[in-house]
Each structure stands twice: as structure tokens, then as C-alpha cells.
Design a protein around this motif. Structure first.
Motif, short mmCIF file in Angstrom:
data_model
loop_
_atom_site.label_atom_id
_atom_site.label_comp_id
_atom_site.label_asym_id
_atom_site.label_seq_id
_atom_site.Cartn_x
_atom_site.Cartn_y
_atom_site.Cartn_z
N TYR A 7 26.58 36.65 22.63
CA TYR A 7 26.96 35.50 21.81
C TYR A 7 27.89 34.54 22.55
CZ TYR A 7 25.12 38.49 18.12
OH TYR A 7 24.31 39.29 17.36
N GLN A 8 28.83 35.09 23.33
CA GLN A 8 29.82 34.22 23.95
C GLN A 8 30.40 34.91 25.18
OE1 GLN A 8 33.14 33.29 21.42
NE2 GLN A 8 34.09 31.90 22.89
N VAL A 9 30.66 34.10 26.21
CA VAL A 9 31.37 34.57 27.40
C VAL A 9 32.80 34.05 27.28
CG1 VAL A 9 31.48 34.60 29.90
CG2 VAL A 9 29.26 34.55 28.76
N GLU A 10 33.72 34.94 26.91
CA GLU A 10 35.10 34.51 26.70
C GLU A 10 35.85 34.34 28.02
OE1 GLU A 10 36.81 37.43 24.12
OE2 GLU A 10 36.01 36.45 22.32
N ARG A 11 35.61 35.22 28.96
CA ARG A 11 36.33 35.16 30.23
C ARG A 11 35.43 35.69 31.33
NH1 ARG A 11 39.17 38.86 33.01
NH2 ARG A 11 39.04 40.33 31.27
N LEU A 12 35.47 35.03 32.50
CA LEU A 12 34.66 35.46 33.65
C LEU A 12 35.39 35.08 34.92
CD1 LEU A 12 31.89 36.84 34.09
CD2 LEU A 12 30.94 34.58 34.49
N GLU A 13 35.48 36.04 35.83
CA GLU A 13 36.21 35.82 37.07
C GLU A 13 35.46 36.43 38.24
OE1 GLU A 13 40.60 36.80 39.08
OE2 GLU A 13 40.20 37.27 36.96
N LEU A 14 35.31 35.68 39.33
CA LEU A 14 34.71 36.15 40.58
C LEU A 14 35.83 36.27 41.61
CD1 LEU A 14 32.33 34.71 38.98
CD2 LEU A 14 31.27 34.36 41.21
N ARG A 15 35.91 37.45 42.24
CA ARG A 15 37.02 37.72 43.15
C ARG A 15 36.48 38.27 44.46
NH1 ARG A 15 41.56 41.30 40.61
NH2 ARG A 15 41.59 39.42 39.29
N GLY A 16 36.79 37.60 45.58
CA GLY A 16 36.39 38.08 46.89
C GLY A 16 37.26 39.23 47.36
N LEU A 17 36.68 40.08 48.23
CA LEU A 17 37.37 41.28 48.68
C LEU A 17 37.81 41.21 50.13
CD1 LEU A 17 35.18 44.04 46.96
CD2 LEU A 17 37.27 42.92 46.11
N ASP A 18 37.56 40.11 50.84
CA ASP A 18 38.06 39.98 52.20
C ASP A 18 38.39 38.51 52.47
OD1 ASP A 18 35.65 38.72 52.66
OD2 ASP A 18 34.74 40.43 53.69
N GLN A 19 38.79 38.24 53.71
CA GLN A 19 39.27 36.91 54.07
C GLN A 19 38.16 35.89 54.27
OE1 GLN A 19 42.48 36.17 54.04
NE2 GLN A 19 42.95 38.29 53.46
N ARG A 20 36.91 36.31 54.22
CA ARG A 20 35.81 35.38 54.47
C ARG A 20 35.46 34.54 53.25
NH1 ARG A 20 31.36 39.41 56.72
NH2 ARG A 20 32.27 40.64 55.00
N SER A 21 36.06 34.80 52.13
CA SER A 21 35.78 34.03 50.92
C SER A 21 37.09 33.62 50.27
CB SER A 21 34.93 34.86 49.95
OG SER A 21 35.62 36.04 49.56
N TYR A 22 37.02 32.57 49.49
CA TYR A 22 38.20 32.12 48.74
C TYR A 22 37.72 31.48 47.45
CZ TYR A 22 37.09 27.41 50.41
OH TYR A 22 36.46 26.23 50.68
N ARG A 23 38.64 31.45 46.49
CA ARG A 23 38.29 30.92 45.17
C ARG A 23 38.82 29.50 45.03
NH1 ARG A 23 39.84 34.76 40.37
NH2 ARG A 23 41.91 34.25 41.22
N SER A 24 37.95 28.62 44.55
CA SER A 24 38.33 27.22 44.37
C SER A 24 39.06 27.04 43.05
CB SER A 24 37.08 26.33 44.40
OG SER A 24 36.26 26.61 43.28
N ALA A 25 39.55 25.81 42.82
CA ALA A 25 40.27 25.52 41.58
C ALA A 25 39.39 25.67 40.36
CB ALA A 25 40.86 24.11 41.65
#
Length: 685
Positions: free
Chosen positions: A643-661
Motif C-alpha cells: 500500500y505504501q512505502v514509508e521509508r527506504l534507504e540505500l547504503r553503500g558498504l565501501d568507498q566506491r559508492s556514496y549517497r547523494s542529497a
């Protein structure tokens, strides 16, 4: 694009336009009526101009075919259907060209002889870590089984085949391979290497190398021909064992078999009415040759000996039918010992013998009707023996060959054309192609194979039996039969070929070039102009890095060195001048997904987990693509019960990725997101 029309004027318009220019060209010419001789000549030229325009506007089939050939495309010839027969070990031996018949009277012929001493495949085992499992029942039912362990899992594994006897010649096996779903393997070329390394070992004789392998290291179904050395010995139970090991599995799909057979032979949907066999013998009497052909047993024979002046027909021979075909002893005295074959035996089907001999009148452009009954003659196997005027003035038999067009032939070329629609052969006129000599029976068909082409693709449940004794035979569906390619099909194929660039200019060209690497299965390729994986922050001019993703198994297929070398060879052939290319394997970037969803009881965690894993599965569009939170939310929102996606987070596990604003997970351009874990809280409404 509209073709330009050349025939755009009618006769009346041409006459009117010409008469309108007369006062300007010749003012003293004032009588423009029909009785004037000048007007008569003008009308004659107008008629001639109209005829010339009409002919120039006609693009005849012959002209179209020539234009296609100038563009480098030749129309594909007709091809007979091919059928695989399963012959029981206790079935009698059969010579090549033995005929089989369907209830619709479609003739098939054995493409190879069925020998008498055939081994029986008694045992089919898979051995892993010293433990053997009998998979013969699976192969008999067509159930897929995996003969080799996946990667390094399960340790060393082998496929063991136990035979009842050692074959008299070579050992030929048929492997039925289950093709994986998804991307198809590209056809290999002469430089391509198989996707995996296999080792064949015979008990007591050690490792042997295949004489021929149609399966491309068990990548698809086909035959494998192996030698049978004298050192191959049986075990205590009297079985001759063949072990097949996978030395290197490669990075693509794992081998899955659905059957193995030692009694599968091929048949072609064709009818041979004339066949010629050539031999090189000593120039002496009593030369014996053997012909392994069912046609030769009962055929009407014509024997020719080649001496220094050419071929001559000989009646001094003795023929003895054998189980394998025919044994013939001929007097070859005076034959030319140097050069090519000097003895030729022509076998004519006795039921059609009168249709294979023709009387000629020696006229230019002479034509003969073959009476094929609606079937198609395979042009590449159509040959004639004709009485021919030699350079020394003598008349001797000579072989004539079939060509597509007489206009490119010289006056002495021994050629003819074949018209499949009219079932006729046509000789030259003395300017384009030689003229056959006149006489009775001066033209003999020495090679004629007929086929129903596409009509020979029969299903597997169609009854098929040998014509000689009516013995039924089990067979697979016949496939591959096709009619000769038409001009329309040739034009479409040319346009398809022209739509693919043979030299790479854009990034899309390099990606397409990599995906077409011969012998490989690629799930994706992405070209990165100016990118250097060793120095990702520096842009290199005149450099293209192509990131490749193999269509392998497992969660994270990764290209190995063999795979990358094949792509590098392909890029090297197609790259632009002064451009350096490099193929690299996609690197997997680990990450996790956490969140909270409002979902019904029908939406279980396993269903949601499978949807997230499918969303991030490695494929073409995922190379270098960031993990966008909004796209994943939209995909989860479409699931039944969510019905609804209340919260969703993608998190990288090493230095090759980063999360944008925005919450998106950014990765390098040669990376692919690899899901490591999912933590989703499900809240019921």
C-alpha cells in the motif's frame, strides 16, 4: 525515399515538345503537318525515345541481382532439411544414401553410413568427490542434468560414459545440450576460443583430443568425434570407459545435458538421382575402387578415364554390389598419372535414367527440361558431362558446371544456368558460354540432388521408415530446410547488414561491437569514451573503455581473462584509427536496502525480497547506473498488496559508492550494484 521515375513522358508529349521547338530551331520550317517527311522523322525519334525511357526505367530481376552482388551480397541457395535418426545398436548396417520415406512420400537419405560394429552406451554416470550417480534414466527421459559442479563448489566432477565395445573406427557421440534462457551465444569465428576447457580421457589410453567438436565445448547440441586408440581397455565388467572433465569452467553458463547418444546419425531430405565419384588410380589394368553409397548398388553406371587429352568413356570395367555399396574394377591403362583424379564413376538412378540423358542439336542457347516433378535441384550439386569441342578439334566428354549468369562467361567456358521455376538448364550462345556439340545422348547429368527444401521440415512424430525393408526409425524433427532466397529477402538482408556499422565511431557502435563478439554470450556492454579504470579521475583522449558483463550464472557473473581477451580482439578489428580500446570486467559495488512498508498479509517478505533482487539484477542498463531510491519505491509500490512505502534507504558498504542529497546511491561508471542485504519492516494496515 522515393525512387526517381525515368519513364515520365508519353509519346504525344515528346512530339508536342519537339514541335514546339521547331520555330526557334528552324524558322523557315513552317509546315508542321503529318505529311511532312521531317515530321515523320521527328515522330520516329519520339517513338524511339519513349522506348528507351521505358527500358531505362525497368529494374529487372537480373539487374537487381547484379546490384546486390556489387554490394557484396549473394542470394542464399536452397538447402535441404536435416534430420537426426536414433539407430538402435542391434539395427542392421546401412550404407550412405540409403533412403527413408514418410507417408507423404518425402524422401530422406542417410548423410553417412551406419556401420555394423557400433558400441552401445551402457552406463552414464556423474562422479563428484569419488561418489558416482547414475543419470542414465534422466538422459533417457530428456530431463536436464548438470555433469560438472558449479564453479569451485562440490570439488572435482566428471561425466563417465561406459560402452559395450570399442568401435572399429572412431567414436562419435551426440550430446543434447539444454540452451540457457536469455541472451543467445554469438556464432564463433576461426579465432574464437571455446567458453570452457574440457578434457577427454579413455581408460588405459590416457587423454585424447577430439577429432571434431560441433558442440563448441558443450555449448549447444551436436556431435563430438573421438579417436579410439588400441590402448583403450575395458574394466572387469567389460565396459570401455570414457571420462569427460571440465578443466576450466569459464565465466558463462554451466553445462546442462538432456541426453547422450552413441547411435545418432544424420539424414537429409533429398533425392539423389545422379552422383559422380572420382578416384586417383594407377595407369594400369585391374584398378579396384570402392564406393560407399546405396545408389551405387543398383545404379546405371558410366565410367570415365582421364588421359593426357582429357576424359574418355570406358566400357572395360566390372561392378560387384557389396553391403556398403559397390566395388568396381576398371582398366585404367593410359590414364594420366599426374595431376588430379583420373577415374570417375557416374551413378544414375535407374528409375530416372532416361531423364538424365539428352540429345543436343548444337544450337546457341540450347535448353533442356529436367522433369523434376516440382522439386528443387540443389544448384551447387548440379553437374553435367557433355561432348565438347576441344582446342585440337577433337570432340571429347568434359564436365560442365552451373553458374548464376552467362553474361560474365567467355566463349569457351563450359557452363550452363539452371532455372528452378522452369526446371530447365540453358547453355551459352558461343559468345557467353560454350555451345554443346550436337548428337544423340551427348549430355549426361552427372550430379543431380533434389529436395523439397522448406517442405522437408517434418515434425518429430511423423512416421519415417527405410525404403528398402520398411523398418521404422525414431527421429527428431527435421529442421533447416529452406527455399532459395528471393530478391526481396536479399534486399531486406542487405538493409539489415548496412544498418550495422563495421567500424566503430560512436559509443553505441563500440557497445554493439562488443555484444557481437564471436563465440560469447554477453548480458551487457557499456562504452566509456575517455575513461581509464586505472585513473578514473583523469580523462584520456582517444581511448574507449568497454565495460562487459557476461551472461553467466550465479548472482554476480564476472568476465574472466579469456572472456576479456575475446572482446579485446573484437574491438581491435573494429576500432577507429588512433583509438585505443580496452575491455574491462564490471566491478560489483556492495550495498544494502533498509526501509518500512505498509502491506497486506498477502505481501510476504520473500515476495518483496525477490522483487528487490530482480530490480538490481546485473544486466545491460545496470552498468554504471546509480541506485535511484525513487525508482525502487515505484517498483515496490506496484507489487500486489503493497500500500505504501514509508521509508527506504540505500547504503553503500565501501568507498566506491556514496549517497547523494536525494538519497540515490552513486557508483563508478564501470560498476554494477550488488545487493548484500535487505532489512524491510512490514507494517500491516
Amino acid at each position: 525515399m522515393v525512387s526517381r521515375r525515368l519513364d515520365d513522358q508519353r509519346y504525344d508529349e515528346i512530339v508536342a515538345q519537339a514541335e514546339g521547338r521547331l520555330p526557334w530551331l528552324c524558322p523557315v520550317w513552317t509546315d508542321h503537318n503529318a505529311h511532312d517527311p521531317g515530321i515523320t522523322l521527328l515522330e520516329l525519334m519520339a517513338w524511339y525515345k519513349e522506348m528507351q525511357q521505358y527500358q531505362m526505367d525497368q529494374l529487372t530481376p537480373a539487374v537487381q541481382q547484379k546490384l546486390l552482388e556489387l554490394a557484396g551480397l549473394r542470394l542464399l541457395p536452397a538447402r535441404p532439411a536435416r534430420c537426426a535418426l536414433e539407430i538402435a545398436p542391434d539395427a542392421p548396417a546401412r550404407p550412405a544414401q540409403a533412403r527413408l520415406l514418410t507417408p507423404q512420400e518425402a524422401l530422406f537419405e542417410l548423410a553417412e553410413p551406419i556401420p555394423a560394429g557400433r558400441p552401445r552406451l551402457e552406463k552414464l554416470l556423474v562422479e563428484r568427490q569419488g561418489r558416482r550417480v547414475d543419470v542414465g534414466a534422466l538422459a533417457a527421459d530428456g530431463t536436464p542434468f548438470q555433469p560438472f559442479a558449479f564453479g569451485a563448489e562440490g570439488g572435482e566432477s566428471s561425466l563417465l560414459l561406459g560402452f559395450s565395445r570399442r568401435p572399429e573406427g572412431s567414436l562419435r557421440l551426440w550430446f543434447e545440450v539444454r540452451q540457457p534462457e536469455g541472451v543467445r551465444r554469438n556464432p564463433p569465428d576461426s579465432e574464437a576460443l571455446p567458453p570452457r576447457t574440457l578434457a577427454w580421457e579413455m581408460a588405459g589410453a590416457g587423454e585424447v583430443a577430439p577429432l571434431a567438436d560441433e558442440t563448441w565445448a558443450l555449448s549447444w547440441s551436436g556431435y563430438v568425434l573421438l579417436p579410439a586408440p588400441d590402448g583403450w581397455q575395458p574394466d572387469e565388467a567389460g565396459l570401455w570407459w570414457l571420462r569427460l572433465r571440465q578443466v576450466e569452467g569459464g565465466c558463462e553458463e554451466q553445462v546442462r545435458l538432456t541426453g547422450v547418444s552413441a547411435g545418432r546419425y544424420q539424414a537429409l531430405q533429398q533425392e539423389t538421382r545422379a552422383a559422380s565419384f572420382t578416384f586417383k588410380v594407377e595407369p594400369a589394368p585391374g584398378q579396384t575402387v570402392r564406393i560407399e553409397s546405396a545408389l551405387a548398388r543398383t545404379a546405371a553406371l558410366a565410367v570415365f578415364v582421364r588421359d593426357a587429352a582429357g576424359w574418355r568413356q570406358s566400357a572395360q570395367y566390372e561392378a560387384r554390389p557389396t553391403q556398403a555399396g559397390l566395388e568396381l574394377t576398371a582398366d585404367a591403362a593410359g590414364a594420366d598419372a599426374a595431376g588430379a583424379d583420373n577415374l570417375m564413376v557416374v551413378c544414375l538412378d535407374p528409375a530416372h535414367q532416361n531423364d538424365l540423358l539428352f540429345d543436343a542439336k548444337g544450337r546457341p542457347g540450347e535448353r533442356f527440361f529436367l522433369r523434376l516433378g516440382g522439386q528443387t535441384a540443389l544448384a551447387e550439386k548440379l553437374t553435367l558431362m557433355c561432348m565438347t569441342l576441344q582446342r585440337d578439334g577433337s570432340v571429347r566428354p568434359a564436365l560442365w558446371r552451373c553458374v548464376g549468369d552467362l553474361s560474365v562467361c567467355g566463349p569457351r567456358d563450359r557452363v550452363f544456368t539452371y532455372d528452378a521455376a522452369r526446371e530447365t538448364v540453358t547453355f551459352g550462345d558461343g559468345l557467353h558460354g560454350a555451345v554443346v556439340c550436337p548428337g544423340a545422348g551427348v549430355v549426361m547429368v552427372t550430379g543431380l540432388v533434389l529436395s523439397r527444401c522448406g517442405g522437408g521440415n517434418i515434425p518429430a512424430d511423423s512416421p519415417l521408415a527405410f525404403q528398402a525393408d520398411g523398418a521404422p526409425v525414431r527421429h527428431e524433427a527435421a529442421w533447416g530446410g529452406r527455399e532459395a532466397e528471393t530478391l526481396a529477402q536479399g534486399r531486406a538482408r542487405l538493409l539489415e547488414e548496412l544498418s550495422h556499422s563495421r567500424k566503430c565511431l560512436s559509443a553505441a557502435d563500440y557497445e554493439q561491437c562488443a555484444r557481437q563478439t564471436p563465440g560469447l554470450r554477453l548480458a551487457g556492454a557499456r562504452a566509456l569514451p575517455g575513461y581509464d579504470p586505472e585513473a578514473p579521475n583523469q580523462r584520456r583522449s582517444a581511448q574507449v573503455c568497454v565495460v562487459v558483463l557476461p551472461a553467466g550464472e550465479g548472482r554476480r557473473p564476472r568476465a574472466d581473462r579469456r572472456f576479456l581477451d575475446a572482446v579485446d580482439r573484437q574491438l581491435e578489428r573494429r576500432r577507429s584509427i588512433c583509438v585505443h580500446t580496452q575491455a574491462v570486467a564490471a566491478q560489483y559495488i556492495p550495498f544494502t536496502v533498509t526501509g518500512r512498508l505498509v502491506a497486506a498479509a498477502s505481501a510476504g517478505p520473500e515476495q518483496i525480497r525477490a522483487a528487490v533482487e530482480a530490480f538490481f539484477a546485473p544486466r545491460q542498463e545496470r552498468i554504471g547506473a546509480p541506485g535511484r531510491r525513487g525508482e525502487l519505491e515505484a517498483a515496490l509500490q506496484k507489487l500486489p498488496g503493497v500500500y505504501q512505502v514509508e521509508r527506504l534507504e540505500l547504503r553503500g558498504l565501501d568507498q566506491r559508492s556514496y549517497r547523494s542529497a536525494a538519497g540515490d546511491l552513486q557508483i563508478p561508471p564501470d560498476g554494477v550494484l550488488a545487493l548484500e542485504g535487505i532489512e524491510l519492516e512490514l507494517r500491516r494496515p
